[in-house]
Design an enzyme around this catalytic site. Structure first.
Site, PDB file in Angstrom:
ATOM      1  N   HIS A   1       0.702  -1.493   0.229  1.00 52.82           N
ATOM      2  CA  HIS A   1       0.174  -0.256  -0.272  1.00 52.82           C
ATOM      3  C   HIS A   1       1.036   1.559  -0.108  1.00 52.82           C
ATOM      4  CE1 HIS A   1       0.605  -0.907   4.234  1.00 52.82           C
ATOM      5  NE2 HIS A   1       0.450   0.784   4.335  1.00 52.82           N
ATOM      6  N   ASP A   2       2.568   1.224   0.852  1.00 46.75           N
ATOM      7  CA  ASP A   2       3.262   2.222   0.553  1.00 46.75           C
ATOM      8  C   ASP A   2       3.642   2.185  -0.711  1.00 46.75           C
ATOM      9  OD1 ASP A   2       1.900   4.232   2.428  1.00 46.75           O
ATOM     10  OD2 ASP A   2       2.453   3.286   4.159  1.00 46.75           O
TER      11      ASP A   2
ATOM     12  N   LYS B   1       5.913   5.326  -1.407  1.00 49.55           N
ATOM     13  CA  LYS B   1       6.149   6.226  -0.558  1.00 49.55           C
ATOM     14  C   LYS B   1       8.067   6.358  -0.591  1.00 49.55           C
ATOM     15  CE  LYS B   1       4.306   6.136   3.805  1.00 49.55           C
ATOM     16  NZ  LYS B   1       3.955   6.054   5.047  1.00 49.55           N
TER      17      LYS B   1
ATOM     18  N   HIS C   1       2.893  10.335  -2.513  1.00 51.63           N
ATOM     19  CA  HIS C   1       3.031   8.665  -2.318  1.00 51.63           C
ATOM     20  C   HIS C   1       1.863   7.593  -3.007  1.00 51.63           C
ATOM     21  CE1 HIS C   1       0.681   7.898   1.760  1.00 51.63           C
ATOM     22  NE2 HIS C   1       0.967   6.796   0.899  1.00 51.63           N
TER      23      HIS C   1
ATOM     24  N   HIS D   1      -5.948   4.093  -0.257  1.00 50.74           N
ATOM     25  CA  HIS D   1      -5.625   3.877   1.093  1.00 50.74           C
ATOM     26  C   HIS D   1      -5.657   4.966   1.887  1.00 50.74           C
ATOM     27  CE1 HIS D   1      -1.374   4.214   0.390  1.00 50.74           C
ATOM     28  NE2 HIS D   1      -1.461   4.428   1.474  1.00 50.74           N
ATOM     29  N   HIS D   2      -5.305   6.225   1.173  1.00 55.34           N
ATOM     30  CA  HIS D   2      -5.856   7.757   2.177  1.00 55.34           C
ATOM     31  C   HIS D   2      -7.177   8.215   2.384  1.00 55.34           C
ATOM     32  CE1 HIS D   2      -2.601   6.894   4.342  1.00 55.34           C
ATOM     33  NE2 HIS D   2      -1.704   6.786   3.475  1.00 55.34           N
TER      34      HIS D   2
ATOM     35  N   ASP E   1      -3.771   0.558   7.838  1.00 51.89           N
ATOM     36  CA  ASP E   1      -3.028   0.787   8.393  1.00 51.89           C
ATOM     37  C   ASP E   1      -3.508   1.744   9.093  1.00 51.89           C
ATOM     38  OD1 ASP E   1      -0.900   1.999   7.130  1.00 51.89           O
ATOM     39  OD2 ASP E   1      -1.598   3.476   5.898  1.00 51.89           O
TER      40      ASP E   1
HETATM   41  P1  C2E Z   1       1.145   6.306   8.424  1.00 55.31           P
HETATM   42  O1  C2E Z   1       2.513   6.804   9.638  1.00 55.31           O
HETATM   43  O2  C2E Z   1       1.816   4.701   7.701  1.00 55.31           O
HETATM   44  O3  C2E Z   1      -0.212   6.427   8.730  1.00 55.31           O
HETATM   45  C1  C2E Z   1      -0.930   6.142   8.235  1.00 55.31           C
HETATM   46  C2  C2E Z   1      -2.353   6.842   8.825  1.00 55.31           C
HETATM   47  O4  C2E Z   1      -2.668   6.371  10.232  1.00 55.31           O
HETATM   48  C3  C2E Z   1      -2.200   9.106   8.618  1.00 55.31           C
HETATM   49  O5  C2E Z   1      -2.408   8.329   7.190  1.00 55.31           O
HETATM   50  C4  C2E Z   1      -3.208   9.249   9.657  1.00 55.31           C
HETATM   51  O6  C2E Z   1      -4.852   8.833   9.524  1.00 55.31           O
HETATM   52  C5  C2E Z   1      -3.310   7.975  10.770  1.00 55.31           C
HETATM   53  N1  C2E Z   1      -2.216   8.137  11.663  1.00 55.31           N
HETATM   54  C6  C2E Z   1      -0.908   7.804  12.129  1.00 55.31           C
HETATM   55  N2  C2E Z   1      -0.842   8.822  13.201  1.00 55.31           N
HETATM   56  C7  C2E Z   1      -1.627   9.317  13.701  1.00 55.31           C
HETATM   57  C8  C2E Z   1      -1.782  10.006  15.004  1.00 55.31           C
HETATM   58  O7  C2E Z   1      -0.470  10.153  15.663  1.00 55.31           O
HETATM   59  N3  C2E Z   1      -2.643  10.946  15.017  1.00 55.31           N
HETATM   60  C9  C2E Z   1      -3.757  10.645  14.066  1.00 55.31           C
HETATM   61  N4  C2E Z   1      -4.801  10.879  14.566  1.00 55.31           N
HETATM   62  N5  C2E Z   1      -3.606   9.591  13.333  1.00 55.31           N
HETATM   63  C10 C2E Z   1      -2.058   9.257  12.915  1.00 55.31           C
HETATM   64  P2  C2E Z   1      -1.985  10.468   6.751  1.00 55.31           P
HETATM   65  O8  C2E Z   1      -1.970  11.383   7.920  1.00 55.31           O
HETATM   66  O9  C2E Z   1      -2.753  10.549   5.687  1.00 55.31           O
HETATM   67  O10 C2E Z   1       0.097  10.126   6.572  1.00 55.31           O
HETATM   68  C11 C2E Z   1       0.683   9.730   5.832  1.00 55.31           C
HETATM   69  C12 C2E Z   1       1.850   9.179   5.933  1.00 55.31           C
HETATM   70  O11 C2E Z   1       2.753  10.227   5.773  1.00 55.31           O
HETATM   71  C13 C2E Z   1       1.658   8.575   7.527  1.00 55.31           C
HETATM   72  O12 C2E Z   1       1.784   7.609   7.328  1.00 55.31           O
HETATM   73  C14 C2E Z   1       3.615   9.044   7.811  1.00 55.31           C
HETATM   74  O13 C2E Z   1       4.254   8.053   6.751  1.00 55.31           O
HETATM   75  C15 C2E Z   1       3.289  10.684   6.768  1.00 55.31           C
HETATM   76  N6  C2E Z   1       3.143  11.523   8.330  1.00 55.31           N
HETATM   77  C16 C2E Z   1       2.163  11.608   8.209  1.00 55.31           C
HETATM   78  N7  C2E Z   1       1.996  12.282   9.747  1.00 55.31           N
HETATM   79  C17 C2E Z   1       3.625  13.147   9.890  1.00 55.31           C
HETATM   80  C18 C2E Z   1       4.201  13.526  10.697  1.00 55.31           C
HETATM   81  O14 C2E Z   1       4.243  14.224  11.105  1.00 55.31           O
HETATM   82  N8  C2E Z   1       6.066  13.193  10.470  1.00 55.31           N
HETATM   83  C19 C2E Z   1       6.492  12.477   9.588  1.00 55.31           C
HETATM   84  N9  C2E Z   1       7.655  12.641   9.636  1.00 55.31           N
HETATM   85  N10 C2E Z   1       5.640  11.298   8.971  1.00 55.31           N
HETATM   86  C20 C2E Z   1       4.317  12.356   8.927  1.00 55.31           C
HETATM   87  C1  SIN Z   2       5.989   2.185   7.192  1.00 59.03           C
HETATM   88  O1  SIN Z   2       5.877   1.620   5.850  1.00 59.03           O
HETATM   89  O2  SIN Z   2       6.775   1.196   7.874  1.00 59.03           O
HETATM   90  C2  SIN Z   2       5.583   3.636   7.829  1.00 59.03           C
HETATM   91  C3  SIN Z   2       4.402   3.902   6.894  1.00 59.03           C
HETATM   92  C4  SIN Z   2       2.980   3.860   6.569  1.00 59.03           C
HETATM   93  O3  SIN Z   2       2.645   2.886   7.534  1.00 59.03           O
HETATM   94  O4  SIN Z   2       2.012   4.402   6.295  1.00 59.03           O
HETATM   95 FE    FE Z   3       0.306   5.730   3.131  1.00 56.40          FE
HETATM   96 FE    FE Z   4       0.732   2.312   6.013  1.00 55.30          FE
END
Ligand code: C2E
Ligand code: SIN
Ligand code: FE
Ligand code: FE
Ligand code: SIN
Length: 365
Positions: A206-207, A210, A235, A266-267, A295
């Site tokens: 799914h990712d 990235k 991504h 997936h988003h 996810d």
């Molecule tokens: P990911 O880490 O796999 O997170 C996937 C989705 O999980 C996020 O999509 C969000 O909907 C939810 N999610 C993850 N962590 C949190 C959280 O702490 N609080 C809440 N409320 N939801 C959470 P999203 O937001 O579209 O982000 C997509 C990807 O972008 C993330 O995948 C991550 O790789 C990156 N990302 C998002 N925010 C940050 C950030 O603040 N810092 C960094 N370094 N990466 C970020």
């Molecule tokens: C990862 O690929 O391990 C972090 C980001 C995500 O799961 O969307």
């Molecule tokens: Fe994603």
């Molecule tokens: Fe993911």
């Protein structure tokens, strides 16, 4: 080579002796005096395949009743019946065929012809059997190759994200759990076992998009700026483009098609406020809806470079409260239903016990 088993069912001892005489050199012959005995032997003998020579008129249980029984037990693939009877009226013959008999030989018969017809029938079945096995083996081999390539691919992505392979495995496991539960609730998505396996397998990439996100953004320890997040959001579309760019014959494979849906959508959010396309409700393919939820749950309960891990309870509450996207109500219900299977094992409970209780095997937080 083991001899093929043949069961001779005839109430006349003379007939049984005659047939056994013709066949016992080449086959392992068993005899039954009537239909009831025949059915007992068929159900008690451990063998893949029975060839049955069946008389029609017999006391206790006649040949038609035996045919009906075989049909009722769904033994047709394992039991092949050739009728041998002197009553070769068209009604009888057609009734026998109607009940699933493979062939019909009238009495009196020529021994050479009986032998030849049995041999030919068995040859035909052996060929079909080999063919089915070959097809099944090829399918399993293909499945293994697919799994391997997807695993390598997803590990490349994870490696760059500075994470272990656990995330991918978790999303896959949660996706499968949710899909099974969803299939239990409704059949409106036509979730066959094959489709569930396909979606779960495809969830691992799914990712994949990235891979094109700059390192400084991908692994930024803190919160992303709005500009950085805009780049991060690409991504989804990029992953999908990578798949649709494949040569046409590959891009059209079921696995690739479903992977495309998952990567791209997936988003998305059920309320239409997600990205990249702002799809709403059932416009979002079910594969993407389910992987999205898996996810988010996994992202919340895992530690990331930018966040700490939430507990199972916190994650469940955040998701149900709509803090992490919007989902189909039925999917939220499915998540609640499988909650016990997601919850990490309580302290003191060994990994093995957790595994047998249906917990996720490689869970590391
Ligand atoms: P990911 O880490 O796999 O997170 C996937 C989705 O999980 C996020 O999509 C969000 O909907 C939810 N999610 C993850 N962590 C949190 C959280 O702490 N609080 C809440 N409320 N939801 C959470 P999203 O937001 O579209 O982000 C997509 C990807 O972008 C993330 O995948 C991550 O790789 C990156 N990302 C998002 N925010 C940050 C950030 O603040 N810092 C960094 N370094 N990466 C970020
Ligand atoms: C990862 O690929 O391990 C972090 C980001 C995500 O799961 O969307
Ligand atoms: Fe994603
Ligand atoms: Fe993911
Ligand atoms: C047999 O193969 O033994 C007969 C059919 C069955 O037991 O299922």
């Amino acid at each position: 080579m083991e001899k093929q088993k043949i069961l001779i069912v005839d109430d006349s001892e003379m007939n049984r002796i005659l047939l056994t005489d013709i066949l016992e050199g080449q086959y392992e012959v068993t005899e039954a005096k009537n239909g009831r005995e025949a059915v007992e032997i068929l159900s008690e003998t451990e063998t893949d395949f029975w060839f049955v020579l069946l008389d029609i008129m017999m006391p206790e249980m006649d040949g038609f009743a035996v045919l009906r029984y075989i049909k009722g037990q769904r033994w047709q693939d394992r039991v092949v019946v050739m009728m041998i009877s002197s009553d070769d009226s068209p009604e009888n013959i057609s009734r026998a065929y109607g009940l699933g008999a493979f062939d019909y030989i009238g009495r009196p018969f020529d021994p050479m012809i009986v032998r030849k017809r049995i041999a030919n029938t068995l040859l035909l079945y052996a060929r079909q059997h080999d063919l089915e096995n070959t097809v099944r083996e090829q399918f399993l081999e293909q499945q293994k190759n697919n799994d391997l390539m997807i695993s390598i691919l997803s590990h490349i992505v994870e490696f760059r994200n500075g994470e272990s392979g656990v995330h991918i495995q978790n999303v896959k496991t949660i996706t499968e759990l949710l899909l099974r539960r969803l299939a239990w609730h409704t059949d409106s998505y036509d979730l066959t076992d094959e489709k569930i396996a396909l979606i779960s397998m495809a969830s691992a990439i799914h990712d994949v998009g990235k891979i094109s996100i700059p390192e400084e953004i991908l692994n930024k320890p803190g919160k992303l700026t709005p500009e950085e997040f805009e780049i991060m959001k690409t991504h989804a579309k990029i992953g999908a483009d990578m798949l649709s760019d494949l040569p046409l014959d590959q891009a059209q494979l079921p696995l690739v098609k479903v992977a495309y849906e998952i990567c791209r959508w997936h988003h998305e959010r059920y309320d239409g406020r997600g990205y990249p396309d702002g799809l709403k409700g059932e416009e979002i393919p079910i594969a993407a809806q389910v992987v999205s939820l898996a996810d988010v749950y996994d992202a919340l309960t895992s530690q990331r470079c930018y966040k700490k891990a939430f507990t199972h309870e916190q994650a469940m509450a955040m998701i149900q409260a709509g803090q992490c996207g919007a989902f189909h109500p039925m999917l939220l219900q499915c998540l609640k239903d499988v909650s016990d299977k997601l919850r990490p094992p309580a302290a003191g409970v060994g990994a093995e016990a957790a595994g047998s209780a249906g917990g996720r095997a490689n869970r590391i937080i």
